[in-house]
Structures are given as structure tokens and as C-alpha cells.
Write an enzyme that holds these catalytic residues in place. Sequence first.
Site, PDB file in Angstrom:
ATOM      1  N   HIS A 219      -3.770  -4.893  -0.317  1.00  0.00           N
ATOM      2  CA  HIS A 219      -3.286  -5.474   0.939  1.00  0.00           C
ATOM      3  C   HIS A 219      -3.353  -7.000   0.887  1.00  0.00           C
ATOM      4  O   HIS A 219      -4.438  -7.575   1.093  1.00  0.00           O
ATOM      5  CB  HIS A 219      -4.146  -4.971   2.101  1.00  0.00           C
ATOM      6  CG  HIS A 219      -3.915  -3.548   2.462  1.00  0.00           C
ATOM      7  ND1 HIS A 219      -3.037  -3.160   3.453  1.00  0.00           N
ATOM      8  CD2 HIS A 219      -4.426  -2.409   1.950  1.00  0.00           C
ATOM      9  CE1 HIS A 219      -3.033  -1.841   3.552  1.00  0.00           C
ATOM     10  NE2 HIS A 219      -3.857  -1.361   2.642  1.00  0.00           N
TER      11      HIS A 219
ATOM     12  N   CYS B 241       0.832  -1.202   0.000  1.00  0.00           N
ATOM     13  CA  CYS B 241       0.000   0.000   0.000  1.00  0.00           C
ATOM     14  C   CYS B 241       0.870   1.256   0.000  1.00  0.00           C
ATOM     15  O   CYS B 241       1.549   1.491  -1.007  1.00  0.00           O
ATOM     16  CB  CYS B 241      -0.991  -0.030   1.150  1.00  0.00           C
ATOM     17  SG  CYS B 241      -2.310   1.188   0.948  1.00  0.00           S
TER      18      CYS B 241
ATOM     19  N   GLU C 279      -2.420  -9.083   3.064  1.00  0.00           N
ATOM     20  CA  GLU C 279      -2.793  -9.565   4.403  1.00  0.00           C
ATOM     21  C   GLU C 279      -4.286  -9.407   4.689  1.00  0.00           C
ATOM     22  O   GLU C 279      -4.802  -9.934   5.683  1.00  0.00           O
ATOM     23  CB  GLU C 279      -1.966  -8.844   5.463  1.00  0.00           C
ATOM     24  CG  GLU C 279      -2.386  -7.419   5.792  1.00  0.00           C
ATOM     25  CD  GLU C 279      -1.998  -6.384   4.735  1.00  0.00           C
ATOM     26  OE1 GLU C 279      -1.480  -6.755   3.663  1.00  0.00           O
ATOM     27  OE2 GLU C 279      -2.223  -5.185   5.014  1.00  0.00           O
TER      28      GLU C 279
HETATM   29  N1  LIG Z   1      -4.486   2.753   3.150  1.00  0.00           N
HETATM   30  C1  LIG Z   1      -3.845   3.927   3.105  1.00  0.00           C
HETATM   31  O1  LIG Z   1      -3.281   4.426   4.056  1.00  0.00           O
HETATM   32  C2  LIG Z   1      -3.856   4.651   1.790  1.00  0.00           C
HETATM   33  C3  LIG Z   1      -2.530   5.222   1.456  1.00  0.00           C
HETATM   34  C4  LIG Z   1      -2.539   6.567   0.785  1.00  0.00           C
HETATM   35  N2  LIG Z   1      -2.690   7.631   1.791  1.00  0.00           N
HETATM   36  C5  LIG Z   1      -3.659   6.601  -0.243  1.00  0.00           C
HETATM   37  O2  LIG Z   1      -4.712   7.150   0.075  1.00  0.00           O
HETATM   38  O3  LIG Z   1      -3.498   6.089  -1.338  1.00  0.00           O
END
Ligand SMILES: NC(=O)CC[C@H](N)C(=O)O
Length: 215
Positions: free
Chosen positions: A196, A81, A198
Site C-alpha cells: 500500500h 493490493c 498510501e
Molecule cells: N488487504 C487486503 O484486502 C488483502 C487482499 C487479499 N484478500 C489478500 O488477502 O491478499
Amino acid sequence: MTKIVVFDYGFGNVRSMVRALANLGADATLTSDYRQALEADGLVVPGVGAFAACVRGLRQVSGDRVIYDRIRADRPVLGVCVGLQIMFDLGLEHGENAQGLGLIGGTVAPLDAPVVPHMGWDTVQADPGTTLLRGIEDERFYYVHSYAAMNAEPADLSREQIDLDGVDQHVSWCEYGNSHFVAAYERGRIAATQFHPEKSGDAGAQLLRNWIASF
Ligand SMILES: NC(=O)CC[C@H](N)C(=O)O
């Protein structure tokens, strides 16, 4: 037993990643200890939060250095991510332009879609040469993000004394709204997913198995 460090720099749903790896039989440790992170069989760089804050947090505990040192030593690193996003050259989030690690050429920018964040299960368009997605190319994975990389180029890492010349990149994509973005990136020992693993059930577990099997 395969030793994997989940790098703890204060940003990331680290517990679910540790649990997912332990469920695969790996010896998973959550730490920011440089030596442990350098010596592990694999290093996972999780990430939840804003690009600039995550990069600052990573650098504060020398996470950038351990990632460069691992790649230079041909040791696997998996970014997840924001952990993928900060591998790029630049992140434009919340009006703040922040430099990333420059392991992947490109810029992270806001998704162009009617509804943001992109939150939920979605597909990938797997690169034919993928290792991470082998056997799970048609599965769905869990995404939660508002930003993404819409391009990816092989970075010149000579400034970090890392020679990846001739090492091809394998980029897998996802479509969301008007955005065609990087869902997964692989180049030598650099591996990363926007989604993700996980949180992606059996398909995510298989992706982690594929990564571990590539060590
Ligand atoms: N899951 C997150 O923290 C997202 C990561 C990043 N801030 C986004 O919005 O793409």
C-alpha cells in the site's frame, strides 16, 4: 493540477489514497463515474477484500471496461493490493476460483508462510527497469495480504483490442515465508503494487510521485 480518480467500487481504503494523492498536490476524486475515470490523468484502482468479491464489485460499476479503455488509450492505471491482484488472469481465494481482468498473465494464490497475513513493513527486489520504485529501491513498504501472484507473464490483450506487443514488463518481487511474490508490476500504462503506497510513508509518497511524473 494533475487530475486523478480513485475508483470507488466499494472495496478499498479509498480515503487514505485520496488523502495521500491530495498531499502531493494532485486533484484527487473518489468516484465510479465512467467519464471522469476515463478522462482523468491517472486512475487508481484500490482494493481491500476478497478477490472474487472485488472483481464482481468492479464489474458491477463497469470498472473493468474503464480500465481496458484507459489502457487502450495509453492512459495510466495504478492497481493497489487487491487492485493489483484482480489485474491477473485468475484468483484462488477462500476456495473460490475467480477470473480477473487478464491484464497480467498469472494466478493469485495463498501465501506459503508460517504466519499469514503478511502484515507490516517489508522490502522489495526492484526490477532494474522500474519507474515506480526509482530512487526508493532500498526502502520498505507496508503490506497486508494473505494471497499473492507468484509469477507474472506479459498478457496477450488482443481480445480487448489492446496492443502491448513489444512492451516489456518490469516485475519487482518480495520474499515472505516460502513465497517469492510480485511486489510491483509495470508494463506500459499498467502499474500495480501489492503493498500500500498510501500507507508506506515517505517511500510510498515518492512512489506515487514517480507514477504521476510518468504521465
Ligand atoms: N488487504 C487486503 O484486502 C488483502 C487482499 C487479499 N484478500 C489478500 O488477502 O491478499
